[in-house]
Design a protein around this motif. Structure first.
Motif, PDB file in Angstrom:
ATOM      1  N   TRP A  15      46.911  51.697 100.006  1.00  0.00           N
ATOM      2  CA  TRP A  15      46.030  52.076  98.908  1.00  0.00           C
ATOM      3  C   TRP A  15      45.228  50.864  98.455  1.00  0.00           C
ATOM      4  O   TRP A  15      45.759  49.748  98.352  1.00  0.00           O
ATOM      5  N   TYR A  16      43.958  51.112  98.168  1.00  0.00           N
ATOM      6  CA  TYR A  16      43.076  50.066  97.657  1.00  0.00           C
ATOM      7  C   TYR A  16      42.754  50.388  96.200  1.00  0.00           C
ATOM      8  O   TYR A  16      42.294  51.490  95.873  1.00  0.00           O
ATOM      9  N   TYR A  17      43.025  49.408  95.338  1.00  0.00           N
ATOM     10  CA  TYR A  17      42.954  49.581  93.894  1.00  0.00           C
ATOM     11  C   TYR A  17      41.704  48.919  93.319  1.00  0.00           C
ATOM     12  O   TYR A  17      41.148  47.995  93.914  1.00  0.00           O
ATOM     13  N   ASP A  18      41.320  49.374  92.135  1.00  0.00           N
ATOM     14  CA  ASP A  18      40.311  48.697  91.330  1.00  0.00           C
ATOM     15  C   ASP A  18      41.007  47.556  90.596  1.00  0.00           C
ATOM     16  O   ASP A  18      41.801  47.793  89.672  1.00  0.00           O
ATOM     17  N   ALA A  19      40.735  46.324  91.003  1.00  0.00           N
ATOM     18  CA  ALA A  19      41.449  45.179  90.429  1.00  0.00           C
ATOM     19  C   ALA A  19      41.211  45.054  88.922  1.00  0.00           C
ATOM     20  O   ALA A  19      42.099  44.599  88.186  1.00  0.00           O
ATOM     21  N   ASP A  20      40.042  45.457  88.441  1.00  0.00           N
ATOM     22  CA  ASP A  20      39.768  45.357  87.005  1.00  0.00           C
ATOM     23  C   ASP A  20      40.613  46.330  86.196  1.00  0.00           C
ATOM     24  O   ASP A  20      40.783  46.143  84.980  1.00  0.00           O
ATOM     25  N   ALA A  21      41.123  47.382  86.844  1.00  0.00           N
ATOM     26  CA  ALA A  21      41.928  48.370  86.120  1.00  0.00           C
ATOM     27  C   ALA A  21      43.404  48.020  86.091  1.00  0.00           C
ATOM     28  O   ALA A  21      44.164  48.634  85.330  1.00  0.00           O
ATOM     29  N   ILE A  22      43.828  47.054  86.879  1.00  0.00           N
ATOM     30  CA  ILE A  22      45.254  46.741  86.966  1.00  0.00           C
ATOM     31  C   ILE A  22      45.835  46.269  85.630  1.00  0.00           C
ATOM     32  O   ILE A  22      46.926  46.715  85.247  1.00  0.00           O
ATOM     33  N   PRO A  23      45.182  45.363  84.864  1.00  0.00           N
ATOM     34  CA  PRO A  23      45.769  44.979  83.566  1.00  0.00           C
ATOM     35  C   PRO A  23      45.970  46.177  82.637  1.00  0.00           C
ATOM     36  O   PRO A  23      46.999  46.270  81.949  1.00  0.00           O
ATOM     37  N   ARG A  24      44.997  47.089  82.603  1.00  0.00           N
ATOM     38  CA  ARG A  24      45.141  48.269  81.747  1.00  0.00           C
ATOM     39  C   ARG A  24      46.309  49.136  82.205  1.00  0.00           C
ATOM     40  O   ARG A  24      47.111  49.605  81.383  1.00  0.00           O
ATOM     41  N   VAL A  25      46.428  49.324  83.515  1.00  0.00           N
ATOM     42  CA  VAL A  25      47.526  50.134  84.039  1.00  0.00           C
ATOM     43  C   VAL A  25      48.865  49.487  83.720  1.00  0.00           C
ATOM     44  O   VAL A  25      49.834  50.173  83.341  1.00  0.00           O
ATOM     45  N   ALA A  26      48.943  48.157  83.824  1.00  0.00           N
ATOM     46  CA  ALA A  26      50.201  47.460  83.528  1.00  0.00           C
ATOM     47  C   ALA A  26      50.577  47.598  82.057  1.00  0.00           C
ATOM     48  O   ALA A  26      51.753  47.804  81.713  1.00  0.00           O
ATOM     49  N   GLU A  27      49.594  47.499  81.169  1.00  0.00           N
ATOM     50  CA  GLU A  27      49.887  47.661  79.736  1.00  0.00           C
ATOM     51  C   GLU A  27      50.360  49.071  79.421  1.00  0.00           C
ATOM     52  O   GLU A  27      51.307  49.265  78.651  1.00  0.00           O
ATOM     53  N   GLU A  28      49.695  50.064  80.018  1.00  0.00           N
ATOM     54  CA  GLU A  28      50.118  51.440  79.763  1.00  0.00           C
ATOM     55  C   GLU A  28      51.511  51.706  80.299  1.00  0.00           C
ATOM     56  O   GLU A  28      52.303  52.405  79.658  1.00  0.00           O
ATOM     57  N   GLN A  29      51.836  51.147  81.459  1.00  0.00           N
ATOM     58  CA  GLN A  29      53.167  51.342  82.012  1.00  0.00           C
ATOM     59  C   GLN A  29      54.218  50.649  81.165  1.00  0.00           C
ATOM     60  O   GLN A  29      55.315  51.174  80.945  1.00  0.00           O
ATOM     61  N   ALA A  30      53.900  49.428  80.653  1.00  0.00           N
ATOM     62  CA  ALA A  30      54.859  48.719  79.795  1.00  0.00           C
ATOM     63  C   ALA A  30      55.103  49.484  78.500  1.00  0.00           C
ATOM     64  O   ALA A  30      56.243  49.572  78.011  1.00  0.00           O
TER      65      ALA A  30
END
Length: 503
Positions: free
Chosen positions: A482-497
């Motif tokens: 899978w290829y991700y949008d790197a700019d979205a990773i911080p937001r995804v990490a915060e939501e998961q936390a």
């Protein structure tokens, strides 16, 4: 008597202070103006090769004609020395940025890879201004060809026969085609050998010496069938299908297909980059490429996944709200493993795929705005009647940052009716399939790709039951990236936390 470390100055008769020679030379070095090149200097100052050549030219000019070199000639040589030092520094910066770009690519950071390439290109433009003939940069097509040549320089054949998944490694030990065929083993088995002229030989131990064999070969697939038994593998290289020679030795149940090399690829054959770019740019946003991996590459990757599976390293698949892995009707019934850096076969394929996706993203307008990065590859095996993955999206509304899904299939013995196909519904907008369905068969070496953010609802259809001969279909092997949008990773990490935090 030892000489003092800092000798006192000596005085002459006229009371002038006389310094030692090494002190005078040091003062001269400190007062010499530095050459500014517009970039950071390294901590260790060394004379470049170009600077040494220029200084040697100055010395030679001064030595000619009794040391009567003109001021204009000396100034010109000094200017030439400064230009050469600037060019050397710029070339060093270009080389460092190229290495940085390759490092990002090896780590799957496609966005940072593109940024490093953009910085390198700017440095190259500056280098062109200082140097009329800069080093020629290889185009991506030549780089890809060089990568294929490097990959082709690996050992040409595996030291054992490739057989069905339930054959343990102790059974894959025949060294020559003349070796006796053990009785009771599932057939067919095959292996690749190299010809002296650069072609290839496909050797197949047949399931039956009496059954008629049908051979069909194209640019991307070699298919052999004996009634209900099928072997379909990608060729190791672009071969001449019209000049193939087939030999059958019934006593040894051995079939030999000799494939000579082709001197030039047919004009109609498009590259994987062109095929994938056209597929992802289409309204449906999906497609596949046959023969993305050659025969030997696909076989090595398949054997690597089977070793991990037999070693018990794979875990049962699960999805949210479907925790009971013993339920036969659960949504997902595969076994999977997220690869680590030490899984050599898997990571080698992932890095090769990265280079293709980088070029694809540059050609598809909808992907140029993303700073793509690859996640950890996931190996998956569907084994046993009824194994499946019900309809699902890989990403919904950017919830996990996924943009592109790529799947390489590794199933040389798959045939129609075995199940485990990939079904896509490009027009569906919910988990209920609707609109036209596109089916992708999991052939050996085939790469499927699709845009996955709230698009392309898909499923893995159930594996079929045992056929008339009483033998169940082969396990279905695949490797997903899978290829991700790197700019979205911080937001995804915060939501998961926030989701995992205790309430």
């Amino acid at each position: 008597q030892q000489r003092p470390a800092n000798p006192p100055p000596l005085r002459s008769r006229s009371s002038r202070v006389v310094r030692p020679r090494h002190f005078v030379a040091a003062c001269r070095r400190r007062t010499r103006p530095a050459v500014e090149v517009g970039m950071p200097r390294s901590g260790k100052k060394e004379k470049s090769a170009s600077g040494k050549k220029a200084q040697a030219a100055v010395a030679a000019s001064s030595a000619t004609a009794g040391g009567a070199a003109t001021i204009q000639e000396t100034a010109g040589l000094i200017k030439q020395m400064q230009v050469l030092e600037v060019v050397a520094k710029l070339q060093e910066q270009v080389d460092n940025l190229s290495v940085l770009a390759e490092t990002y690519l090896e780590q799957g950071l496609l966005g940072q890879h593109n940024e490093a390439l953009a910085m390198r290109d700017k440095a190259m433009q500056t280098l062109v201004q200082w140097q009329p003939q800069p080093p020629k940069e290889r185009p991506p097509e030549e780089s890809a060809a060089a990568d294929r040549e490097t990959a082709g320089s690996q050992p040409p054949a595996l030291p054992y026969w490739i057989g069905p998944a339930d054959m343990g490694p102790e059974l894959l030990c025949a060294d020559t085609a003349d070796a006796a065929v053990p009785q009771g083993l599932p057939m067919p088995r095959y292996r690749w050998q190299e010809r002296d002229d650069g072609g290839a030989i496909l050797e197949v131990l047949e399931p039956s010496a009496d059954a008629d064999v049908e051979v069909d070969m194209s640019e991307t697939m070699v298919r052999l069938s004996w009634g209900a038994c099928v072997l379909a593998v990608p060729p190791e290289f672009q071969g001449d299908s019209e000049a193939c020679v087939l030999q059958r030795k019934r006593r040894r149940r051995l079939l030999i297909l000799s494939i000579p090399p082709v001197l030039a690829a047919p004009p109609s054959l498009r590259s994987p980059v062109e095929l994938l770019a056209a597929a992802l740019e289409s309204p449906e946003g999906h497609g596949f490429v046959d023969g993305f991996l050659g025969g030997l590459e696909a076989d090595r990757l398949r054997q690597g996944l089977l070793r991990l599976w037999r070693a018990g390293r794979m875990d049962p698949g699960e999805v949210e709200g479907d925790e009971d892995v013993t339920n036969p009707n659960r949504a997902r019934s595969d076994e999977h493993l997220y690869a680590e850096d030490g899984d050599v076969e898997i990571m080698s394929f992932a890095r090769r795929l990265d280079r293709v996706i980088v070029e694809v993203a540059r050609r598809v307008p909808g992907l140029r705005t993303y700073k793509l990065m690859r996640g950890r590859p996931m190996a998956a095996i569907y084994a046993g009647t009824g194994s499946r993955y019900t309809p699902h999206f890989d990403c919904v509304g950017g919830d996990n940052g996924r943009v592109i899904t790529c799947i390489i299939y590794l199933n040389p013995f798959w045939k129609q009716g075995d199940g485990a196909t990939l079904k896509l519904w490009p027009e569906a907008r919910s988990l209920h399939p609707s609109g036209p369905c596109r089916e992708v068969e999991p052939y050996h070496g085939r790469l499927a790709a699709f845009l996955c953010d709230s698009r392309n609802l898909h499923e893995v259809s159930p594996i079929a039951a045992a056929g008339a001969g009483g033998r169940a279909p082969e396990p279905r092997l695949a490797l997903s990236c899978w290829y991700y949008d790197a700019d979205a990773i911080p937001r995804v990490a915060e939501e998961q936390a926030a989701k995992d935090a205790p309430s």
